[in-house]
Design a protein around this motif. Structure first.
Motif, short mmCIF file in Angstrom:
data_model
loop_
_atom_site.label_atom_id
_atom_site.label_comp_id
_atom_site.label_asym_id
_atom_site.label_seq_id
_atom_site.Cartn_x
_atom_site.Cartn_y
_atom_site.Cartn_z
N LEU A 34 0.92 -1.05 0.05
CA LEU A 34 -0.03 -0.08 0.02
C LEU A 34 0.98 1.33 -0.03
O LEU A 34 0.25 2.19 -0.33
CB LEU A 34 -0.84 -0.04 1.21
CG LEU A 34 -2.01 -1.12 0.99
CD1 LEU A 34 -3.08 -0.79 2.41
CD2 LEU A 34 -2.91 -0.81 0.00
N PHE A 35 2.15 1.03 0.25
CA PHE A 35 3.02 2.21 0.30
C PHE A 35 3.09 2.73 -1.02
O PHE A 35 3.33 3.81 -1.42
CB PHE A 35 4.52 1.84 0.79
CG PHE A 35 5.32 3.16 0.89
CD1 PHE A 35 5.32 4.30 1.77
CD2 PHE A 35 6.25 3.20 -0.31
CE1 PHE A 35 6.21 5.11 1.89
CE2 PHE A 35 7.23 4.36 -0.42
CZ PHE A 35 6.99 5.15 0.80
N LEU A 36 3.05 1.80 -1.98
CA LEU A 36 3.04 2.10 -3.46
C LEU A 36 2.00 3.25 -3.93
O LEU A 36 2.33 3.82 -4.95
CB LEU A 36 3.04 0.92 -4.24
CG LEU A 36 4.11 -0.16 -4.25
CD1 LEU A 36 3.67 -1.41 -4.95
CD2 LEU A 36 5.41 0.47 -4.86
N LEU A 37 1.10 3.39 -3.23
CA LEU A 37 -0.13 4.46 -3.37
C LEU A 37 0.99 5.86 -3.43
O LEU A 37 0.19 6.82 -4.29
CB LEU A 37 -1.23 4.69 -2.49
CG LEU A 37 -2.11 3.31 -2.45
CD1 LEU A 37 -3.22 3.41 -1.61
CD2 LEU A 37 -2.99 3.67 -4.06
N ASN A 38 1.65 6.13 -2.81
CA ASN A 38 2.60 7.22 -2.61
C ASN A 38 3.26 7.54 -3.99
O ASN A 38 3.64 8.60 -4.47
CB ASN A 38 3.52 7.27 -1.41
CG ASN A 38 2.89 7.36 -0.04
OD1 ASN A 38 2.28 8.05 0.21
ND2 ASN A 38 3.18 6.24 0.65
N PHE A 39 3.55 6.58 -4.62
CA PHE A 39 4.00 6.84 -6.40
C PHE A 39 3.16 7.52 -7.24
O PHE A 39 3.45 7.83 -8.33
CB PHE A 39 4.43 5.45 -6.76
CG PHE A 39 5.79 5.02 -5.99
CD1 PHE A 39 6.98 4.73 -6.69
CD2 PHE A 39 5.66 4.73 -4.58
CE1 PHE A 39 7.90 4.17 -6.05
CE2 PHE A 39 6.90 4.20 -4.07
CZ PHE A 39 8.16 3.96 -4.80
N LYS A 89 6.98 8.95 -14.74
CA LYS A 89 7.92 9.14 -13.51
C LYS A 89 7.19 9.94 -12.42
O LYS A 89 7.90 10.09 -11.21
CB LYS A 89 9.20 9.85 -14.07
CG LYS A 89 9.91 8.98 -15.21
CD LYS A 89 11.11 9.61 -15.57
CE LYS A 89 11.89 8.68 -16.69
NZ LYS A 89 12.91 9.21 -17.40
N LEU A 90 6.06 10.63 -12.76
CA LEU A 90 5.64 11.39 -11.58
C LEU A 90 4.40 10.57 -11.15
O LEU A 90 3.50 11.00 -10.22
CB LEU A 90 5.07 12.87 -12.27
CG LEU A 90 6.27 13.61 -12.60
CD1 LEU A 90 5.80 15.12 -13.29
CD2 LEU A 90 7.29 14.18 -11.47
N GLY A 91 3.86 9.61 -11.80
CA GLY A 91 2.68 8.82 -11.22
C GLY A 91 1.51 9.10 -11.76
O GLY A 91 0.46 9.05 -11.12
N LYS A 92 1.75 10.15 -13.04
CA LYS A 92 0.62 10.79 -13.42
C LYS A 92 0.17 10.22 -15.05
O LYS A 92 -0.71 10.80 -15.52
CB LYS A 92 0.78 12.19 -13.59
CG LYS A 92 1.02 13.00 -12.33
CD LYS A 92 1.22 14.40 -12.61
CE LYS A 92 1.19 15.12 -11.04
NZ LYS A 92 1.14 16.57 -11.34
N GLY A 93 1.03 9.14 -15.51
CA GLY A 93 0.63 8.95 -16.72
C GLY A 93 0.77 7.23 -16.88
O GLY A 93 1.48 6.62 -16.04
N PHE A 94 -0.13 6.87 -17.93
CA PHE A 94 -0.24 5.23 -17.96
C PHE A 94 -0.46 5.07 -19.50
O PHE A 94 -0.95 6.03 -20.30
CB PHE A 94 -1.38 4.75 -17.42
CG PHE A 94 -1.40 4.81 -15.82
CD1 PHE A 94 -0.84 3.44 -15.36
CD2 PHE A 94 -1.94 5.70 -15.15
CE1 PHE A 94 -0.81 3.52 -14.00
CE2 PHE A 94 -2.00 5.67 -13.86
CZ PHE A 94 -1.29 4.47 -13.16
#
Length: 147
Positions: A34-39, A89-94
């Motif tokens: 769940l720490f991965l949510l921070n990414f 790299k900012l966790g904003k794209g897929f």
């Protein structure tokens, strides 16, 4: 062989964390996935789920099932794939591939119905996958960019 850990993403419940982060990153945090949510930007995860809800089976990373895709979700900052300031790299794209729709069909629909995808601000054109991101825009609407 040990059983594979399968951990759902709370803000995108039909996705596993393994589908959106590289294997190496997942393995670093498998004790506390769940720490991965921070990414991730939560808006990106919500739009990812909305896309799967709308268009059905959707693949981001498939390394968990022996596939070659590892970097179509989160990418580490030192990843040589993509742009230096990639939204991945900012966790904003897929980057998504859909089983029942082409990337162009999804692009066309999202552009025609932006109200259904309120956080998507940019999509990539002329590629065989559907890239979307939720970057902070300096424009109105959804921008189509070309690499």
């Amino acid at each position: 062989m040990a059983a594979k850990i399968r951990v759902k993403v709370p803000t995108a419940p039909s996705f596993l964390f393994q589908e959106i982060v590289p294997e190496e990153i997942f393995n670093l945090f498998k004790d506390d996935p769940l720490f991965l949510l921070n990414f991730f930007d939560e808006r990106a995860l919500r739009m990812l789920q909305k896309l799967r809800d709308k268009f059905g089976p959707c693949t981001v990373n498939n390394w968990l099932w022996g596939g070659a895709n590892h970097l179509r979700g989160y990418r580490p900052l030192d990843c040589p794939i993509g742009a230096k300031r990639s939204q991945h790299k900012l966790g904003k794209g897929f980057d998504c591939s859909f089983e029942n729709y082409s990337a162009q069909q999804v692009r066309d629909y999202v552009l025609a119905h932006p109200e259904e995808f309120p956080y998507i601000t940019a999509i990539e054109g002329d590629v065989d996958w559907f890239h979307f991101d939720v970057r902070t825009p300096t424009w109105i609407g959804i921008k189509v960019f070309y690499p």
